[in-house]
Design a protein around this motif. Sequence first.
Motif, PDB file in Angstrom:
ATOM      1  N   UNK A  23       9.355  -3.630   1.022  1.00  0.00           N
ATOM      2  CA  UNK A  23      10.470  -4.566   0.938  1.00  0.00           C
ATOM      3  C   UNK A  23      11.761  -3.824   0.597  1.00  0.00           C
ATOM      4  N   UNK A  24      11.667  -2.831  -0.284  1.00  0.00           N
ATOM      5  CA  UNK A  24      12.846  -2.043  -0.649  1.00  0.00           C
ATOM      6  C   UNK A  24      13.341  -1.220   0.531  1.00  0.00           C
ATOM      7  N   UNK A  25      12.469  -0.943   1.488  1.00  0.00           N
ATOM      8  CA  UNK A  25      12.846  -0.200   2.695  1.00  0.00           C
ATOM      9  C   UNK A  25      13.355  -1.130   3.805  1.00  0.00           C
ATOM     10  N   UNK A  26      13.270  -2.439   3.575  1.00  0.00           N
ATOM     11  CA  UNK A  26      13.794  -3.379   4.548  1.00  0.00           C
ATOM     12  C   UNK A  26      12.752  -4.022   5.445  1.00  0.00           C
ATOM     13  N   UNK A  27      11.462  -3.855   5.123  1.00  0.00           N
ATOM     14  CA  UNK A  27      10.412  -4.479   5.926  1.00  0.00           C
ATOM     15  C   UNK A  27      10.309  -5.948   5.530  1.00  0.00           C
ATOM     16  N   UNK A  28      10.173  -6.831   6.507  1.00  0.00           N
ATOM     17  CA  UNK A  28      10.215  -8.277   6.257  1.00  0.00           C
ATOM     18  C   UNK A  28       8.917  -8.841   5.730  1.00  0.00           C
ATOM     19  N   UNK A  29       8.554  -8.484   4.529  1.00  0.00           N
ATOM     20  CA  UNK A  29       7.282  -8.917   3.938  1.00  0.00           C
ATOM     21  C   UNK A  29       7.464 -10.198   3.131  1.00  0.00           C
ATOM     22  N   UNK A  30       6.563 -11.138   3.372  1.00  0.00           N
ATOM     23  CA  UNK A  30       6.539 -12.385   2.611  1.00  0.00           C
ATOM     24  C   UNK A  30       5.229 -12.444   1.834  1.00  0.00           C
ATOM     25  N   UNK A  62       3.326  -2.138  14.251  1.00  0.00           N
ATOM     26  CA  UNK A  62       3.629  -2.345  12.842  1.00  0.00           C
ATOM     27  C   UNK A  62       4.276  -1.115  12.211  1.00  0.00           C
ATOM     28  N   UNK A  63       4.795  -1.325  11.005  1.00  0.00           N
ATOM     29  CA  UNK A  63       5.250  -0.221  10.154  1.00  0.00           C
ATOM     30  C   UNK A  63       4.640  -0.436   8.777  1.00  0.00           C
ATOM     31  N   UNK A  64       3.360  -0.676   8.751  1.00  0.00           N
ATOM     32  CA  UNK A  64       2.662  -1.167   7.572  1.00  0.00           C
ATOM     33  C   UNK A  64       2.370  -0.069   6.551  1.00  0.00           C
ATOM     34  N   UNK A  65       1.462  -0.379   5.651  1.00  0.00           N
ATOM     35  CA  UNK A  65       1.210   0.416   4.450  1.00  0.00           C
ATOM     36  C   UNK A  65       0.628   1.805   4.736  1.00  0.00           C
ATOM     37  N   UNK A  66       0.741   2.645   3.706  1.00  0.00           N
ATOM     38  CA  UNK A  66       0.043   3.932   3.718  1.00  0.00           C
ATOM     39  C   UNK A  66       0.840   5.096   4.252  1.00  0.00           C
ATOM     40  N   UNK A  67       2.122   4.916   4.549  1.00  0.00           N
ATOM     41  CA  UNK A  67       2.906   5.992   5.142  1.00  0.00           C
ATOM     42  C   UNK A  67       4.163   6.291   4.332  1.00  0.00           C
ATOM     43  N   UNK A  68       4.638   7.545   4.353  1.00  0.00           N
ATOM     44  CA  UNK A  68       5.899   7.877   3.674  1.00  0.00           C
ATOM     45  C   UNK A  68       7.088   7.258   4.397  1.00  0.00           C
ATOM     46  N   UNK A  70      -2.548  -2.708  -5.304  1.00  0.00           N
ATOM     47  CA  UNK A  70      -2.038  -1.872  -4.220  1.00  0.00           C
ATOM     48  C   UNK A  70      -1.296  -2.718  -3.183  1.00  0.00           C
ATOM     49  N   UNK A  71      -1.752  -3.939  -2.995  1.00  0.00           N
ATOM     50  CA  UNK A  71      -1.058  -4.847  -2.087  1.00  0.00           C
ATOM     51  C   UNK A  71       0.348  -5.138  -2.617  1.00  0.00           C
ATOM     52  N   UNK A  72       0.449  -5.361  -3.914  1.00  0.00           N
ATOM     53  CA  UNK A  72       1.748  -5.631  -4.530  1.00  0.00           C
ATOM     54  C   UNK A  72       2.649  -4.396  -4.478  1.00  0.00           C
ATOM     55  N   UNK A  73       2.057  -3.219  -4.701  1.00  0.00           N
ATOM     56  CA  UNK A  73       2.847  -1.979  -4.633  1.00  0.00           C
ATOM     57  C   UNK A  73       3.369  -1.749  -3.213  1.00  0.00           C
ATOM     58  N   UNK A  74       2.523  -2.018  -2.225  1.00  0.00           N
ATOM     59  CA  UNK A  74       2.945  -1.904  -0.830  1.00  0.00           C
ATOM     60  C   UNK A  74       4.099  -2.851  -0.539  1.00  0.00           C
ATOM     61  N   UNK A  75       3.974  -4.094  -1.001  1.00  0.00           N
ATOM     62  CA  UNK A  75       5.019  -5.089  -0.754  1.00  0.00           C
ATOM     63  C   UNK A  75       6.334  -4.668  -1.396  1.00  0.00           C
TER      64      UNK A  75
END
Length: 356
Positions: A106-113, A51-57, A97-102
């Motif tokens: 998403x702005x970085x190009x991660x395919x979040x739905x 994954x490239x999930x939440x919590x990272x710069x 925080x879930x919404x902020x992560x999304x």
Amino acid sequence: MSNAKQVIVIGAGIIGASIAWHLAKAGARATVVSESGAGGVATPNSFAWINASWGNPETYFRLRIRAMAEWKRLANDLPGLPLAWCGGLCWDLPADKLEAYAAEHSSWGYGIERVGREQAARIEPNLTEFPEFALYVAEEGVAEPVATTKALLADAERRGARVVMGTVDTLVLSNGKVTGVVVSGETIAADEVVVAAGAGAPAIAATAGVMLPIETPPGLIVHSRPHKRLLNGLVLADRLHMRQTAEGRIVAGSDFGGGEPGENAEADARALFAATKAMLRGADGLEFDFHTIGYRPTPADGFPIVSRADGVGGLYIAVTHSGITLAPAVGMFVAREILDGERDALLAPYALSRFV
């Protein structure tokens, strides 16, 4: 091949196996040294989430996204890897925080739905409860850790690498350069040595005077006996994380790294398994098999160390907690740097020298 660079890789976890495979594929003479056999110590206890999930710069996100792409390249180069792009359903954060992560990813190009209760039920119909709001990333996946590591090592051997079982006594220093390794009393010479031994890396590097700021927090994970299919992909719920392996085992922890075990790890494991079972419909026949406590090799700032050691020649360090996600990219980048002198820009933040 007689003039090929000779490289010793200490560690047979997924990071060491990937480095050895990429070295062998590029024509180097790779020797893997392992005390514990294929899989190492941390790899068998991994949740195995790619994954490239939440919590990272963003800089670390970019490395992880590249690693996810390199998994697909590796699967093409080595058909039959136990790799599945099963998707991840996540609600392991408060709604804001879930919404902020999304929004950020998403702005970085991660395919979040963004999904609601009905969509979550379609993705994972065997959950007993469904979140009002969750995130789904179809491109996330898993690589069965030990089987993948064994496949990499077996193909590396087919390409000319060798695996040596034994304990590393010390690194051999000559005029400020590491020139080999003493393994169970026998010296093996090398042009370069890679320390990819996870939690064991600090003690090995210290024999050459190199200090590694690595912590090893424990993580408790429970494993069921094989069972009929209950989960389609990764479930990252607010109380626990779980997935189902290729052979049908449910693997779960209080988070993806596993929670801190208490004084009675067996009792904690049983309680965690009961909570896991309660989250699944059709799990009446699901049986507890065993628990593991993995010690996750985590650099002091939480990010990888992937670089040569300053002040000591011939020594490369490759230690990270996110071994499953990063393995194919780290293997490729390390092999290129050692053999061609090319350091990938994505590794720029992860030199050991940042701790000096």
